[in-house]
Design an enzyme around this catalytic site. Structure first.
Site, PDB file in Angstrom:
ATOM      1  N   TRP A   6     -17.959 -59.657  39.270  1.00 50.95           N
ATOM      2  CA  TRP A   6     -16.596 -58.595  38.859  1.00 50.95           C
ATOM      3  C   TRP A   6     -17.970 -58.354  37.676  1.00 50.95           C
ATOM      4  O   TRP A   6     -17.349 -59.814  36.797  1.00 50.95           O
ATOM      5  CB  TRP A   6     -15.908 -59.659  38.986  1.00 50.95           C
ATOM      6  CG  TRP A   6     -15.286 -59.101  40.608  1.00 50.95           C
ATOM      7  CD1 TRP A   6     -14.991 -58.110  41.436  1.00 50.95           C
ATOM      8  CD2 TRP A   6     -15.608 -59.813  41.663  1.00 50.95           C
ATOM      9  NE1 TRP A   6     -14.444 -57.625  42.805  1.00 50.95           N
ATOM     10  CE2 TRP A   6     -14.460 -59.171  42.684  1.00 50.95           C
ATOM     11  CE3 TRP A   6     -15.736 -61.934  41.929  1.00 50.95           C
ATOM     12  CZ2 TRP A   6     -14.934 -59.992  44.138  1.00 50.95           C
ATOM     13  CZ3 TRP A   6     -15.330 -62.012  42.569  1.00 50.95           C
ATOM     14  CH2 TRP A   6     -15.045 -61.103  44.499  1.00 50.95           C
TER      15      TRP A   6
ATOM     16  N   HIS B  61      -9.451 -56.511  41.568  1.00 47.07           N
ATOM     17  CA  HIS B  61      -9.438 -56.117  42.666  1.00 47.07           C
ATOM     18  C   HIS B  61      -7.957 -56.402  42.990  1.00 47.07           C
ATOM     19  O   HIS B  61      -6.972 -56.712  41.726  1.00 47.07           O
ATOM     20  CB  HIS B  61     -10.335 -57.330  43.425  1.00 47.07           C
ATOM     21  CG  HIS B  61      -9.890 -58.575  42.787  1.00 47.07           C
ATOM     22  ND1 HIS B  61     -10.776 -59.560  43.693  1.00 47.07           N
ATOM     23  CD2 HIS B  61      -9.746 -59.344  41.269  1.00 47.07           C
ATOM     24  CE1 HIS B  61     -10.749 -60.424  43.234  1.00 47.07           C
ATOM     25  NE2 HIS B  61      -9.966 -60.741  42.668  1.00 47.07           N
TER      26      HIS B  61
ATOM     27  N   GLN C  75      -7.702 -49.587  45.122  1.00 41.58           N
ATOM     28  CA  GLN C  75      -8.163 -50.143  46.113  1.00 41.58           C
ATOM     29  C   GLN C  75      -6.886 -50.346  46.992  1.00 41.58           C
ATOM     30  O   GLN C  75      -5.819 -50.175  46.182  1.00 41.58           O
ATOM     31  CB  GLN C  75      -8.809 -51.636  46.019  1.00 41.58           C
ATOM     32  CG  GLN C  75      -8.695 -52.351  47.043  1.00 41.58           C
ATOM     33  CD  GLN C  75      -9.850 -53.545  45.628  1.00 41.58           C
ATOM     34  OE1 GLN C  75      -9.070 -54.801  45.466  1.00 41.58           O
ATOM     35  NE2 GLN C  75     -11.319 -54.071  46.321  1.00 41.58           N
TER      36      GLN C  75
ATOM     37  N   VAL D  84     -12.073 -65.884  51.452  1.00 41.43           N
ATOM     38  CA  VAL D  84     -11.655 -66.016  52.943  1.00 41.43           C
ATOM     39  C   VAL D  84     -13.167 -66.607  53.162  1.00 41.43           C
ATOM     40  O   VAL D  84     -13.761 -66.823  52.209  1.00 41.43           O
ATOM     41  CB  VAL D  84     -11.750 -63.933  52.903  1.00 41.43           C
ATOM     42  CG1 VAL D  84     -10.615 -63.196  52.483  1.00 41.43           C
ATOM     43  CG2 VAL D  84     -12.557 -63.443  52.857  1.00 41.43           C
TER      44      VAL D  84
ATOM     45  N   ALA E  99      -7.193 -61.360  55.229  1.00 44.89           N
ATOM     46  CA  ALA E  99      -6.749 -60.242  54.070  1.00 44.89           C
ATOM     47  C   ALA E  99      -8.199 -59.331  54.296  1.00 44.89           C
ATOM     48  O   ALA E  99      -9.060 -59.303  55.147  1.00 44.89           O
ATOM     49  CB  ALA E  99      -7.094 -61.466  52.902  1.00 44.89           C
TER      50      ALA E  99
END
Length: 245
Positions: free
Chosen positions: A77, A97, A137, A180, A222
Site C-alpha cells: 500500500w 483499505h 471498498q 488473514v 473477513a
C-alpha cells in the site's frame, strides 16, 4: 351555445395539447448503486452495516492488522500520510483499505459479530484503466465460536450469485493478506474467463489477540470487495477513470 362556439374558435387557434420540455431525470451513480446492492446482499445474510473514518491512525490501518512497522507487507500500500506531529508514537493517514474497522469494531464489541463496512480508500499510486488513487471498498467481518472456511465459502457463494446470477461459478485460489490466514482470492466465471472480484480469508489469530479476543475460543473470516471492479464487470465499463470523469 354561443360560449361553446367561442371555445371552438379559440381551440382552432391554440393547440393546448402541447406540453413543456421534459426535464432530464437524475439517477444514482453506478458506484452508489453497486454499494447499495452489495450491502443489500449481505444484509439479507444477517450482516449489519457500519462506517468508519477515512482519516485513520496507522495503529488501526497497519499495526493491529498484523502489519507492524518495517513489515514488507506495508509495501503493498503506497500511502498518503497526514502532515502532523506524531501523537504517542502514532501517525495519521488516509486509510488504504476499510479493514481498520475490523479492529475498531472488535475493540468495542463481543462476539458474535456480522458486519460490513462500505467506504472510500486512498492509495498513492499511478492511475490506469484498472487502478485509481481513490476508490470504494466494502469490508466484511464475521467473528464467532467455531466459524470455519466453509462458512466463508458459503457466504461468498451466496453473495456472488445474488449479484451475478444463480448459475455463477466460483473459484478460490490461495493469496496473501497479512491479516488473514489462510488467504484467498475469489473469482467468478464471466464471458468465458475467470475474473477476480475480492480477497478473503480466515482472520489471523494475531489480529484476534491484538484486540483482546481468545484465539482458541473465537475464529472468524473477513473479505474485501472492490466496488468499482464489481460495477465495471456488471455494466461493461472498461476504464475505472470513467467513474470520476
Amino acid at each position: 351555445k354561443e360560449l361553446k362556439q367561442d371555445e371552438k374558435k379559440e381551440s382552432d387557434i391554440f393547440d393546448y395539447s402541447l406540453s413543456g420540455r421534459i426535464p432530464n431525470r437524475g439517477r444514482l451513480h453506478p458506484v452508489t448503486q453497486t454499494i447499495r446492492e452489495v450491502c443489500s446482499a449481505f444484509s439479507s445474510l444477517g450482516f449489519q452495516i457500519k462506517e468508519g473514518p477515512e482519516v485513520e491512525w496507522d495503529l488501526y490501518n497497519f499495526d493491529l492488522l498484523n502489519i507492524p512497522k518495517d513489515h514488507p507487507a506495508r509495501d503493498m500500500w503506497d500511502t498518503l500520510w497526514i502532515d502532523n506531529d506524531e501523537i504517542d508514537g502514532k501517525r495519521m493517514l488516509l486509510r488504504t483499505h476499510t479493514s481498520p474497522m475490523q479492529a475498531r469494531i472488535m475493540e468495542k464489541s463481543d462476539p458474535p459479530i456480522r458486519v460490513i463496512v462500505p467506504g472510500k480508500c486512498y492509495r498513492y499510486e499511478a492511475t490506469n484503466s484498472t487502478h485509481e488513487w481513490h476508490f470504494n471498498q466494502i469490508e466484511g467481518l464475521a467473528i464467532d465460536s467455531n466459524l470455519n472456511f466453509t462458512d466463508l465459502k458459503g457466504t461468498l457463494y451466496d453473495f456472488a450469485r445474488k449479484l451475478f446470477g444463480p448459475k455463477r461459478k466460483i473459484r478460490f485460489r490461495c493469496d496473501y493478506f497479512p491479516f488473514v490466514e489462510p488467504g484467498v482470492d475469489m473469482s467468478i466465471d464471466w464471458q468465458g474467463d475467470w475474473i477476480e472480484i475480492l480477497g478473503a480469508g480466515m482472520v489471523h489469530p494475531k489480529v484476534l489477540e491484538s484486540v483482546g479476543y481468545d484465539s482458541n475460543k473465537y475464529s472468524g473470516f473477513a473479505f474485501g470487495v472492490g466496488v468499482e471492479r464489481i460495477a465495471m464487470i456488471r455494466h461493461g465499463i472498461d476504464n475505472i477513470r470513467h467513474f470520476y470523469g
